[in-house]
Motif scaffolding. Structure first.
Motif, short mmCIF file in Angstrom:
data_model
loop_
_atom_site.label_atom_id
_atom_site.label_comp_id
_atom_site.label_asym_id
_atom_site.label_seq_id
_atom_site.Cartn_x
_atom_site.Cartn_y
_atom_site.Cartn_z
N TYR A 38 46.52 -6.17 64.19
CA TYR A 38 46.75 -4.82 63.72
C TYR A 38 48.22 -4.45 63.91
O TYR A 38 48.82 -4.78 64.93
N TRP A 40 51.79 -2.11 61.76
CA TRP A 40 52.22 -1.08 60.82
C TRP A 40 51.70 -1.36 59.41
O TRP A 40 51.27 -0.44 58.71
N TRP A 41 51.74 -2.63 58.98
CA TRP A 41 51.30 -2.95 57.62
C TRP A 41 49.80 -2.70 57.44
O TRP A 41 49.35 -2.28 56.38
N ALA A 42 49.02 -2.97 58.49
CA ALA A 42 47.59 -2.69 58.41
C ALA A 42 47.35 -1.20 58.18
O ALA A 42 46.52 -0.81 57.35
N TYR A 43 48.10 -0.39 58.91
CA TYR A 43 47.97 1.06 58.74
C TYR A 43 48.44 1.49 57.34
O TYR A 43 47.80 2.29 56.67
N ALA A 44 49.57 0.92 56.90
CA ALA A 44 50.11 1.27 55.59
C ALA A 44 49.17 0.88 54.46
O ALA A 44 49.12 1.55 53.41
N LEU A 45 48.39 -0.17 54.68
CA LEU A 45 47.47 -0.64 53.64
C LEU A 45 46.08 -0.01 53.75
O LEU A 45 45.16 -0.42 53.04
#
Length: 355
Positions: A38, A40-45
């Motif tokens: 998990y 930043w990219w997971a949150y952004a996606l």
């Protein structure tokens, strides 16, 4: 150099840390190199936490004096509510995180001894405060595991004690003259800069067992070093719970208190929890943005451990540079410790050149 940094040397790219012995319903996701870590990219996606939180997506801490029956209650309650049970963290909790087959020597686990504390609490080598500080760090690490599990899976966690209640032992040690005032000041400084990064338990359950009854149980224990715990020390723990911890925690968390006979009725305790409204505390103010930052913190164990280090000399917990160097290389010379997990021929790792 603070001795607590000796084991907190998780190199970048180290293998997944996973607590195997405390998992009851699901795994605890604590890895620095997961294939689907998990971030930043997971949150952004679109990865969000709130959709997986249900009625019992809670952190519950069961507290009480030694041998008060809190462990049995915590385990039965977790079974009843479908939550994850995590036994009380001990000196060797870090070994469980790193999946050691056998517990490593005390030199790599705080350089402190629980048995020595109970047999010689005023030991001149500062064992008592080293133990207290190390146990706070272990409880903080376990609490980060609990929050990570909650936010990652949605499953609630039942703990035996938490870093929020750890201070009752510090108070008792100081009142009995086991540690110096400077140790209390150091502990409070460490605690103040670390505990603020975490939310308190949703619910604290206090098991009230009189100190006299606790001492009777300890005398019947199979562990010889527990059979002569001073009554005044046990009373100091009880007083600190009732006069300091419980009044403070009830302002931020739900609180239920039972005597030792009432906690045997787990059905009643579960029913009492069901009727709680959980309408107070900082958890109500959280959203997916704050949960994102919380997950980023608790999955980074190096970052969590750094919260407990300050550049301050204290004889009880400070070791010289030469001693530190000796212990560091002694640790690195252990089987499988020279390189990151998976890259050590001495423990049978293969195809290293392809990794």
């Amino acid at each position: 150099m603070a001795l607590t940094v000796v084991r907190f040397l998780f190199p970048a790219g180290s293998a997944a840390v996973r607590v195997g012995s405390v998992v009851q319903k699901a795994g605890i996701h604590t890895s620095t190199v997961r294939s689907l870590q998990y971030g930043w990219w997971a949150y952004a996606l679109g990865e969000r936490t709130t959709p997986r939180l249900k009625q019992y997506s809670k952190i519950i801490s069961v507290d009480g004096n030694l041998a008060s029956g809190k462990g049995a209650l915590a385990q039965k309650l977790a079974d009843k509510l479908g939550m994850l049970y995590m036994p009380e963290a001990d000196i060797f909790y870090l070994d469980k995180m790193t999946k050691e087959k056998e517990s490593l020597p005390l030199d790599f686990n705080g350089m402190c001894s629980l048995e020595k504390f109970y047999t010689d609490p005023k030991a001149a080598d500062g064992n008592s405060y080293r133990l207290q500080l190390w146990m706070y760090v272990m409880r903080l690490m376990q609490y980060s595991d609990a929050i990570e599990h909650l936010l990652t899976t949605g499953q609630g966690v039942v703990l035996e004690r938490s870093p929020f209640s750890d201070m009752v032992f510090l108070d008792a040690m100081f009142k009995q003259g086991y540690i110096r005032k400077e140790c209390v000041e150091h502990y409070n400084e460490i605690r103040n800069i670390s505990i603020c990064e975490f939310l308190p338990p949703h619910l604290v359950i206090y098991v009230d067992q009189p100190a006299e009854e606790v001492q009777k149980k300890l005398k019947q224990s199979g562990k010889s070093y527990l059979q002569n715990v001073p009554l005044q020390y046990l009373k100091s723990i009880e007083d600190s719970y009732k006069k300091v911890f419980l009044p403070n925690i009830r302002e931020k968390s739900e609180l239920l208190a039972y005597d030792a006979t009432q906690v045997q009725d787990v059905e009643q305790v579960a029913e009492d929890i069901e009727y709680l409204t959980f309408e107070k505390g900082p958890w109500l103010e959280q959203d997916d943005v704050s949960y994102h930052h919380m997950r980023m913190l608790v999955e980074d164990k190096q970052r969590v451990s750094i919260l407990t280090h300050i550049p301050k000399f204290l004889p009880e917990i400070t070791i010289g540079a030469h001693d530190y160097d000796e212990k560091y290389y002694a640790y690195k010379s252990l089987p499988g410790k020279k390189y990151a997990p998976g890259y050590n021929e001495d423990v049978g790792d293969k195809y290293i050149w392809l990794k």
